[in-house]
Design a protein around this motif. Structure first.
Motif, PDB file in Angstrom:
ATOM      1  N   GLN A  31      54.878  -0.016 -15.519  1.00  0.00           N
ATOM      2  CA  GLN A  31      56.160   0.644 -15.795  1.00  0.00           C
ATOM      3  C   GLN A  31      55.956   2.146 -15.973  1.00  0.00           C
ATOM      4  O   GLN A  31      55.049   2.587 -16.679  1.00  0.00           O
ATOM      5  N   LEU A  32      56.852   2.923 -15.345  1.00  0.00           N
ATOM      6  CA  LEU A  32      56.866   4.372 -15.504  1.00  0.00           C
ATOM      7  C   LEU A  32      57.989   4.716 -16.476  1.00  0.00           C
ATOM      8  O   LEU A  32      59.163   4.441 -16.205  1.00  0.00           O
ATOM      9  N   PHE A  33      57.663   5.286 -17.607  1.00  0.00           N
ATOM     10  CA  PHE A  33      58.641   5.515 -18.658  1.00  0.00           C
ATOM     11  C   PHE A  33      59.563   6.696 -18.380  1.00  0.00           C
ATOM     12  O   PHE A  33      60.618   6.820 -18.995  1.00  0.00           O
ATOM     13  N   SER A  34      59.213   7.551 -17.454  1.00  0.00           N
ATOM     14  CA  SER A  34      60.040   8.718 -17.156  1.00  0.00           C
ATOM     15  C   SER A  34      59.894   9.061 -15.689  1.00  0.00           C
ATOM     16  O   SER A  34      58.771   9.132 -15.164  1.00  0.00           O
ATOM     17  N   ALA A  35      61.049   9.261 -15.014  1.00  0.00           N
ATOM     18  CA  ALA A  35      61.006   9.628 -13.597  1.00  0.00           C
ATOM     19  C   ALA A  35      60.323  10.972 -13.398  1.00  0.00           C
ATOM     20  O   ALA A  35      59.672  11.217 -12.381  1.00  0.00           O
ATOM     21  N   ALA A  36      60.448  11.833 -14.396  1.00  0.00           N
ATOM     22  CA  ALA A  36      59.832  13.158 -14.287  1.00  0.00           C
ATOM     23  C   ALA A  36      58.314  13.085 -14.352  1.00  0.00           C
ATOM     24  O   ALA A  36      57.621  14.041 -13.971  1.00  0.00           O
ATOM     25  N   ALA A  37      57.802  11.963 -14.848  1.00  0.00           N
ATOM     26  CA  ALA A  37      56.353  11.834 -14.989  1.00  0.00           C
ATOM     27  C   ALA A  37      55.685  11.322 -13.717  1.00  0.00           C
ATOM     28  O   ALA A  37      54.466  11.204 -13.665  1.00  0.00           O
ATOM     29  N   LEU A  62      55.213  12.713 -10.793  1.00  0.00           N
ATOM     30  CA  LEU A  62      54.315  13.685 -10.165  1.00  0.00           C
ATOM     31  C   LEU A  62      52.952  13.707 -10.856  1.00  0.00           C
ATOM     32  O   LEU A  62      51.909  13.699 -10.195  1.00  0.00           O
ATOM     33  N   ASP A  63      52.962  13.694 -12.195  1.00  0.00           N
ATOM     34  CA  ASP A  63      51.711  13.714 -12.946  1.00  0.00           C
ATOM     35  C   ASP A  63      50.932  12.423 -12.723  1.00  0.00           C
ATOM     36  O   ASP A  63      49.705  12.429 -12.532  1.00  0.00           O
ATOM     37  N   ALA A  64      51.634  11.287 -12.733  1.00  0.00           N
ATOM     38  CA  ALA A  64      50.971  10.000 -12.530  1.00  0.00           C
ATOM     39  C   ALA A  64      50.359   9.919 -11.134  1.00  0.00           C
ATOM     40  O   ALA A  64      49.235   9.437 -10.955  1.00  0.00           O
ATOM     41  N   ALA A  65      51.077  10.395 -10.113  1.00  0.00           N
ATOM     42  CA  ALA A  65      50.543  10.375  -8.752  1.00  0.00           C
ATOM     43  C   ALA A  65      49.309  11.266  -8.637  1.00  0.00           C
ATOM     44  O   ALA A  65      48.341  10.926  -7.948  1.00  0.00           O
ATOM     45  N   SER A  66      49.345  12.391  -9.337  1.00  0.00           N
ATOM     46  CA  SER A  66      48.194  13.300  -9.319  1.00  0.00           C
ATOM     47  C   SER A  66      46.961  12.638  -9.925  1.00  0.00           C
ATOM     48  O   SER A  66      45.850  12.759  -9.392  1.00  0.00           O
ATOM     49  N   GLN A  67      47.157  11.910 -11.017  1.00  0.00           N
ATOM     50  CA  GLN A  67      46.031  11.228 -11.651  1.00  0.00           C
ATOM     51  C   GLN A  67      45.492  10.111 -10.760  1.00  0.00           C
ATOM     52  O   GLN A  67      44.264   9.928 -10.650  1.00  0.00           O
ATOM     53  N   LEU A  68      46.383   9.375 -10.122  1.00  0.00           N
ATOM     54  CA  LEU A  68      45.934   8.316  -9.216  1.00  0.00           C
ATOM     55  C   LEU A  68      45.090   8.894  -8.079  1.00  0.00           C
ATOM     56  O   LEU A  68      44.031   8.364  -7.745  1.00  0.00           O
TER      57      LEU A  68
END
Length: 695
Positions: A624-630, A632-638
């Protein structure tokens, strides 16, 4: 250079070992762990095989002089990838190396030689060449064993120094029950081993490895889990880089100091005068400890005062027409020229009686002053003479290391211990030159008779490193009888003898120099640059440098793949002319021209040589992604942690909940889960066998 095999190791890789003594036999045994063809040459067939089953390990053994071209050709030198020349005669090694290079211009030369300058010059002139001396490689192991249980390794890479430190966690330790293992890693520290209390109490290394992380490709590294909490009684072994030197505070203060304004100069001048007066008073008080200095000071002040008075009196009475003549006349009087000066004056002018008396006083004082000056010069010359024969420091009272025998290994052990600020005393049976280890307390004589003179009863450790292993055992046992609580380190040359002594005398650390250094020779045969080595839990860890070339088994990999796939610990990475990165991030991808330094066992070097990456057995479930704004950051970490394309990462995040399709290593996956949690994406670890695909 690193391993340059484009494909897994094949049987055509052949190696030749010249000299089947102790070192040569261990080199053969280590080379055979790589699965290669190994042949050997020696003048005579060894009467005793130190390494069990070595004749069966050798693919073929030849008898003859390795310097002769026909002997090398018969042994197949033209088809060999490397030749190891490890006889006890350095001249033979060098001559055989030159012969081998003439027969096979591409062969790698690994020779045994203690002439470091010659080794460096040959390395510059001959490509694919490296020279080692077993004692130079083994000396750090002896020094570290003597230093204590807390410091397991010590080496330098350029200007940075590294230490391998063992810590037993006490109840009051700052990490105890407060930190997970991944939280104590930083840009200057990496974890090598973590043993929980129940594992520490196990008896053997095999039992420890059986309880460790079975997913690690190494029995030495990554046997711990990053999320484990550090508890009381745990053992944590880390490699730590000492911080870089900073500009001294005084230099910074001087550079930032501004010129004082006029209204501040008077108070500053007054303060400087008070400081000067206080300095004079302090100097006078300190001079009381040195009577000669005080006498010289008094004589100097007296002569200066009399010189000024004489000059003024001679001018005032008209004896001297000006100050210059008065000064020169006074100096003549001070140097004993009363008769020469006044014999002429007496004939021409009348001189008052008191001036004659004063002039005579000047001559007498000057004569006394010259006597004092001669005495001072004589005392100074004698002091300088005896400075060349200055006695060595006294033997420490307690907590020191006693090094028995100052041969090649002994001197290196002493130097390393002194670098570590460890008090040390040496024992030798022969006189040592004054410029050899001048700061070392030294006891000379028959070792058994002078042992008590080293305060052996209060010593921290005893290191017996003579060239006679029987003598080392005898002296070590003698020292242990006097001080049963000291650490005992014994140098041996035969691995079979080493194993027997270690079993019978478990309180002694028995180290075989040939066995320690043979792994470095074997690694060097494959092109690896072994910088240093140390012992960690009954294994030799090699500090190895790779210069990445096209076709290397390291080229194009993330450091995470290298670390967890090959079972090594990257501690330095450098790209082009950039500053080296200490404890580099797992996310760096290696490119041609990069420089990488790792800690590796011989098993890790073999994996790198063969391109034998451990399988990736873990995946990450993205819930689950808790924020749509997050996003970009999550994709960068992946993308950063796994090395996948950023567009692929965004595509995966559009399909939540799902399982990230790329397989990862366990440490790598756990790190990704932690980073995704900080990026507001709920994730969890999945073993490959329990893979779940959600739609």
């Amino acid at each position: 250079m690193g391993s340059t095999n484009l494909h897994p190791l094949v049987s055509q890789d052949e190696f030749l070992v010249c000299g089947l003594g102790s070192l040569g036999q261990h080199c053969v045994a280590n080379l055979k762990t790589f699965g290669v063809v190994v042949r050997g040459i020696d003048r005579v067939r060894p009467a005793y095989w130190e390494v069990p089953n070595l004749p069966q390990l050798l693919d073929k053994a030849f008898k003859g002089d390795c310097r002769r071209a026909e002997v090398l050709e018969a042994a197949g030198v033209k088809n060999c990838r490397a030749i190891l020349l490890v006889t006890t005669d350095e001249r033979v090694n060098l001559e055989a190396a030159l012969t081998a290079r003439l027969l096979n211009p591409k062969i790698r030369l690994v020779i045994r030689s203690d002439k470091q300058n010659l080794n460096d010059l040959l390395a510059q002139q001959l490509t694919n060449f490296v020279g080692f001396e077993p004692s130079q490689l083994a000396a750090p192991a002896f020094a570290l064993a003597a230093f204590g249980e807390d410091l397991l390794g010590f080496f330098k890479l350029g200007d940075r120094r590294f230490r391998v430190v063992k810590q037993v966690i006490s109840p009051h330790h700052r990490w105890c029950n407060k930190r997970s293992l991944h939280e104590i890693e930083n840009r200057d520290r990496r974890i090598l081993r973590h043993l929980q209390q129940d594992i520490v109490d196990l008896d053997t290394e095999a039992q420890i490895n059986q309880r460790a992380n079975p997913y690690s490709p190494s029995t030495q590294f990554y046997t711990w889990l990053p999320n484990a909490l550090i508890g009381e009684g745990d053992v944590v072994v880390t490699v730590e880089a000492e911080p870089e030197g900073h500009i001294s505070e005084s230099k910074v203060m001087r550079s930032s100091r501004q010129r004082p304004s006029l209204r501040h100069r008077i108070p500053i001048a007054m303060r400087q005068w008070r400081e000067l007066r206080q300095s004079i008073i302090t100097f006078w008080r300190d001079s009381y400890r040195n009577q000669i200095r005080r006498v010289a000071l008094l004589c100097g002040l007296t002569v200066i005062t009399l010189c000024l008075m004489g000059t003024l009196l001679l001018v005032a009475t008209g004896v001297a027409p000006n100050l210059a003549d008065g000064f020169y006349a006074t100096v003549v009087l001070l140097l004993g020229g009363y008769g020469d000066l006044f014999s002429d004056f007496g004939l021409k002018i009348t001189i008052p009686w008191w001036l004659r008396l004063f002039s005579l006083t000047l001559t007498l004082v000057g004569t006394a002053f010259i006597g004092v000056l001669y005495a001072l010069l004589t005392e100074k010359l004698l002091t300088l003479k005896f400075a060349f024969l200055e006695r060595r420091p006294p033997v420490p009272e307690t907590g020191h290391v006693v090094v028995i025998w100052l041969g090649r290994v002994g001197r290196q052990v002493v130097q390393l211990l002194q670098d570590l600020q460890q008090p040390v005393v040496g024992i030798t049976s022969q006189t040592v030159e004054a410029d050899t280890l001048p700061q070392l307390p030294l006891v000379t004589g028959r070792v058994g008779e002078v042992l008590a003179s080293t305060n052996i009863a209060t010593a921290k450790s005893v290191v017996a490193v003579s060239d006679d292993e029987m003598q080392n055992l005898e002296l070590g046992l003698l020292a242990h009888r006097v001080n049963p609580h000291c650490r005992l380190i014994i140098r041996t040359y035969d691995q079979s003898f080493t194993d027997k002594v270690a079993q019978i005398f478990p309180y002694a650390q028995v180290l075989c120099a040939s066995a320690l250094s043979a792994e470095a020779f074997a690694g060097a045969a494959f092109g690896e640059n072994v910088v240093s080595l140390f012992r960690l839990y009954h294994q030799t860890v090699l500090v190895t440098q790779y210069d990445i070339e096209a076709g290397d088994t390291l080229n194009g990999l993330l450091l995470a793949d290298i670390a967890y796939g090959y079972g090594v610990v990257p501690i330095l990475h450098q790209r082009d002319a950039q500053a080296p990165r200490i404890m580099p991030s797992d996310d760096i991808d290696l490119r041609v021209g990069d420089r990488l330094v790792v800690l590796a066992t011989i098993r890790g070097l073999r994996r790198i040589e063969q391109g034998d990456l451990a399988p990736k057995s873990w995946q990450v479930a993205l819930d689950q992604l808790f924020s749509a704004a997050a996003e970009l950051d999550a994709a960068s970490q992946l993308s950063r942690v796994s090395g996948c394309n950023i567009n692929q990462a965004h595509t995966v995040l559009k399909q939540l909940p799902t399982v990230f399709p790329q397989r990862l290593y366990r440490h790598q996956a756990l790190r990704l889960v932690r980073l995704l949690g900080k990026a507001q994406l709920k994730a969890r670890l999945l073993p490959l066998a329990d893979k779940m695909t959600r739609r």
